[in-house]
Structure formats: structure tokens, C-alpha cells
Design a protein around this motif. Sequence first.
Motif, short mmCIF file in Angstrom:
data_model
loop_
_atom_site.label_atom_id
_atom_site.label_comp_id
_atom_site.label_asym_id
_atom_site.label_seq_id
_atom_site.Cartn_x
_atom_site.Cartn_y
_atom_site.Cartn_z
N SER A 5 0.83 -1.21 0.10
CA SER A 5 0.09 -0.06 0.14
C SER A 5 0.86 1.20 -0.04
O SER A 5 0.25 2.55 -0.45
N LEU A 6 2.10 1.07 0.26
CA LEU A 6 3.04 2.38 0.30
C LEU A 6 3.56 2.60 -1.10
O LEU A 6 4.23 3.73 -1.33
N GLY A 7 3.37 1.82 -2.32
CA GLY A 7 3.75 1.91 -3.42
C GLY A 7 4.73 1.33 -4.00
O GLY A 7 5.42 1.51 -5.13
N LEU A 8 5.24 0.36 -3.27
CA LEU A 8 6.45 -0.51 -3.62
C LEU A 8 6.29 -1.55 -4.43
O LEU A 8 5.17 -2.05 -4.65
N SER A 9 7.05 -1.88 -5.30
CA SER A 9 6.76 -2.79 -6.17
C SER A 9 6.34 -4.00 -5.75
O SER A 9 7.11 -4.38 -4.71
N GLN A 30 6.33 6.31 6.96
CA GLN A 30 6.34 7.92 6.69
C GLN A 30 7.39 8.21 5.52
O GLN A 30 7.35 8.89 4.67
N ALA A 31 8.78 7.39 5.71
CA ALA A 31 9.75 7.64 4.92
C ALA A 31 9.72 7.00 3.60
O ALA A 31 9.80 7.65 2.53
N ILE A 32 9.15 5.89 3.31
CA ILE A 32 9.13 5.17 2.10
C ILE A 32 8.02 6.06 0.95
O ILE A 32 8.81 6.41 -0.02
N PRO A 33 6.90 6.70 1.32
CA PRO A 33 6.13 7.43 0.25
C PRO A 33 6.98 8.75 -0.11
O PRO A 33 7.19 9.15 -1.17
N THR A 34 7.79 9.28 1.13
CA THR A 34 8.49 10.65 0.71
C THR A 34 9.50 10.09 -0.37
O THR A 34 9.85 11.10 -1.12
N GLY A 38 10.63 11.47 -4.58
CA GLY A 38 11.75 11.98 -5.15
C GLY A 38 12.55 13.18 -4.24
O GLY A 38 13.36 13.71 -4.81
N GLY A 39 11.78 13.40 -3.04
CA GLY A 39 12.06 14.75 -2.44
C GLY A 39 13.32 14.41 -1.43
O GLY A 39 13.54 13.27 -1.04
N ASP A 40 13.73 15.50 -0.99
CA ASP A 40 14.75 15.51 0.08
C ASP A 40 14.26 15.03 1.44
O ASP A 40 13.11 15.32 1.62
N LEU A 41 14.87 14.40 2.36
CA LEU A 41 14.44 13.80 3.46
C LEU A 41 15.37 14.02 4.68
O LEU A 41 16.49 13.75 4.59
N MET A 42 14.76 14.65 5.74
CA MET A 42 15.70 14.61 7.03
C MET A 42 14.86 13.72 8.01
O MET A 42 13.80 13.98 8.65
N GLY A 43 15.56 12.50 8.55
CA GLY A 43 14.84 11.72 9.29
C GLY A 43 15.45 11.39 10.59
O GLY A 43 16.72 11.44 10.88
N GLY A 44 14.72 11.91 11.63
CA GLY A 44 15.10 11.59 13.17
C GLY A 44 14.73 10.09 13.41
O GLY A 44 13.39 9.93 13.75
N ILE A 210 10.87 13.94 9.44
CA ILE A 210 10.14 13.05 9.75
C ILE A 210 11.13 12.76 11.05
O ILE A 210 12.35 12.32 11.26
N GLU A 211 10.37 12.66 12.23
CA GLU A 211 10.73 12.13 13.58
C GLU A 211 9.87 11.15 14.16
O GLU A 211 8.64 11.35 14.14
N VAL A 212 10.41 10.00 14.38
CA VAL A 212 9.74 8.97 15.18
C VAL A 212 10.24 8.75 16.48
O VAL A 212 11.59 8.98 16.63
N ALA A 213 9.46 8.55 17.39
CA ALA A 213 9.62 8.39 18.82
C ALA A 213 10.31 9.65 19.20
O ALA A 213 11.52 9.82 18.92
N ARG A 214 10.06 10.33 20.22
CA ARG A 214 10.62 11.61 20.52
C ARG A 214 11.89 11.49 21.04
O ARG A 214 12.38 10.53 21.64
#
Length: 442
Positions: A5-9, A30-34, A38-44, A210-214
Motif C-alpha cells: 500500500s506504500l507504493g513499492l513494487s 512515513q519515509a517510504i512514500p516521501t 523523489g524529494g529530500d528527507l531529514m529523518g530523526g 520525519i521524526e519517530v519516537a521523541r
Amino acid sequence: MSFSSLGLSDEIVRAVTEHGYTVPTPIQAQAIPTVLMGGDLMGGAQTGTGKTAGFTLPILHRLSAGGDKTPPGGHAPIRALMLTPTRELAAQVEESVRTYGKYVKLKSMVMFGGVNINPQIQRLRSRVDILVATPGRLLDHLQQRTVDLSHVEILVLDEADRMLDMGFIRDIKRVLAVLPKHRQNLLFSATFSDEIKALADGLLNKPVLIEVARRNVTADTVAQKVYKVDRERKRELLTHLIKEHNWHQVLVFTRTKHGANKLSEQLTKEGIPALAIHGNKSQAARTRALSEFKGGSLQVLVATDIAARGIDISELPHVVNFELPNVPEDYVHRIGRTGRAGSEGEAVSLVCIDEKKLLSDIERLIKREIPEVVVPGFEPDPSIKAEPILNGQNRGGGGQRSGQGRAQPGGNRSGNSAAPRPRGPAGTGGKPPLHRSGGRGR
């Protein structure tokens, strides 16, 4: 929610499902669709959140969907570059790429220092779509003109905070200088310090955050305890606890390499099988220790902070802070090795009078008091006065005098590196490739 459902093949979902995962973790959701957009991502995200699959899965999808970019009669270009701070983490990431890219026509390679460069040069002459590397060895190849990064479409900086801690910022900037200006950038970090924000500002273009878990929150599945004890009786108390409670698979943290060696030797003499891992150990020795520990034949693994970075063992029951870390955030990283994926774990800290302030700093950081326990027969002597802990040294508990603790910014590239942890979406349960260390430790 499912991976499909996230759009993966279908090919990638098939590989993920075969590995036993059906539901994405929060950062993957959260990260996979982003990344797919094709956009940039900053993941915490800290270790154990499944962030590795959060970027490897969509990168595999994007590259395979983009078709073959090999020029007529030419050499297939490197299209994705993943930089990691340590050898073992590089091996783990590349293992994930191969695991989840099982059914797509992409080739990957891992490179790091401490091993002969010639086999890497030979491997680069064949097809490499995805390159996973540590910064120092990658620079060696760039200087020798044995690697071409002029067609990289996607760049990943994994565990960027640790890369800065280990003094890799200049190396990273030198690598960035040879990459195409138009590319997708993904940065992952457990913490967002001012240095990380400055790096992100110069690297990322309108990134999704994107931040997961404080930040600096310890898992509810980890039972935390503090055992008050005199500094000179820590080893004796640790031996008592392991034997009294019949603990198996105990990961023990010391501040220094010398302390890790001494403690493992003392435990072994007490009839408790123990080995140490740290940056001065050869890669073969670290690999053997981890293999025996994961397999259950080694009861205790004694590690320094950077050497243990990324250790990910399913249902690891016990983490012991033989000495509290000088940096409170490292406490969170340490005890995060247990209580993963919903399983319960126990984090025990042996605290002497010298560490009173360190304990207060940790409790302030995690916003909770840790229950204190005194074992009969090990009551602290109230007449003992606190002694300063300087540069990672502590007179008691293992006799550390070397001061070889946490890597200093701009300094250590010796390979105080993470242990392999290929786990999959929640991190992969596979076995990492075996490698030898040494050299400049990149």
C-alpha cells in the motif's frame, strides 16, 4: 497498512514478505512514500526503528523503476551512494540492500578501510548500482580515480550524528563536492544538534522532516534499575547478578577499551564466558565475538559505546552499564539495545559514588527517576568519598586508566565501530558478511 500500500513494487514486497515482515514500522510508513516521490528527507530515528529499510526499500524501487542507465557500450554508473560512519554498519546496510533487492536487477557493493583495497578496485570494474561506503575509504578510491560518482542520483547519510562525532565532516564535504548537484538527498540522525542542522541546511533542498519516537525517550518495554555499589566491588556485584539470576546474553558497557578488556578477562576467570569488542580489536575478533554472542555460546559481551553502535540482537534480555556514560544521550543508545520489537528487556546500571552527577544528568534527560536497588552484602560504604571521572577514566570498576572512551570530534577514525545488525524492516534478521579490520578504520 501493508508494504504494497506504500507504493513499492511487487518484487520488493515479495522479498520483504519472505523475510517475515508484513507491517511497516512508523518511520517506514512515513519515509517510504516521501522517498518514492523523489524529494529530500531529514529523518530523526534511533537504532532499532527500522530506518535502514525505510530508505533501502524505496531506493531499490526508484532505481529499478528508472530502468537501465548504462550508456551504449559504456560502463553502468553508480546511481545511489549510502555513507555510514562505521564498517559494520556499512556491511549491515549493504546486506539489507541485497536482501530486499533479491528480485530486482540491481547490483550493490560495500567498501570500507582496514582491508585490502585491490579487491574493491576489481569489484568496481563490474556493475555497481548501489554503493555503501564509509567516508575515508571512499576518499581513497576517489584519490586513486578508481570510483566514479558523477552519475549518483540518490545520496544517503546514515547516522549523521555519529559521523560528525567521529570527525568525518571534512571527508563528507569532500565527497559532496564530486557528486552531481541535482540529486535526491536523505539524511538520518538520532539527534538534531546544531552541527547536524548546519549540515542539513547546506545539503538538503526543502526536505520533508520525519521524526519517530521523541528524542531521548527510553522504551517502556525496558525495565531500568540502578544498583548502588562501591567502585571497587562493581565486578564482584556483576558476577553475583549474572550467576544469581542465571543471566544469558548480557551486553555490558564500559567507558574504555582497557576497561572492556580487563572486565572480560575477570569474568572469564570467574567462570562466565566473556569477550570484549572495541576499536583496537581486529575485525576478525569482533566478528567472532558477535557471532558467538548471537549464537548463545558467549554469555557476556563487553563493549565500548562506539563499538556497540548498532548491535541489534532479537530479544536481547540484559544490558548492563558497568559504568555510566559521560554523555547522557549514550545511556539511551545503550539501553535501546534491549526491549525491541515489543519484547521485554532489562537495563541495569552499576553506580558508585563517583557517578552521582552522571546519574542525575541521565534522569534529567529521560525525565524520570530510575529505581535504586541495594543488594544485601553489597551495601555502599558511606565513608568512601567521590573521586572525579576525567576523560573517561575511573579508578574503580575494571581498573580503566587509558582514557580511551568516546571518540572525540575530529579525532578517532580507528574503527570503534558498530556491530553488524542486518534486520530488515524492523531491521533484518540476516547474517552480515564477515570482514577484517585494521588500517585507518574507515
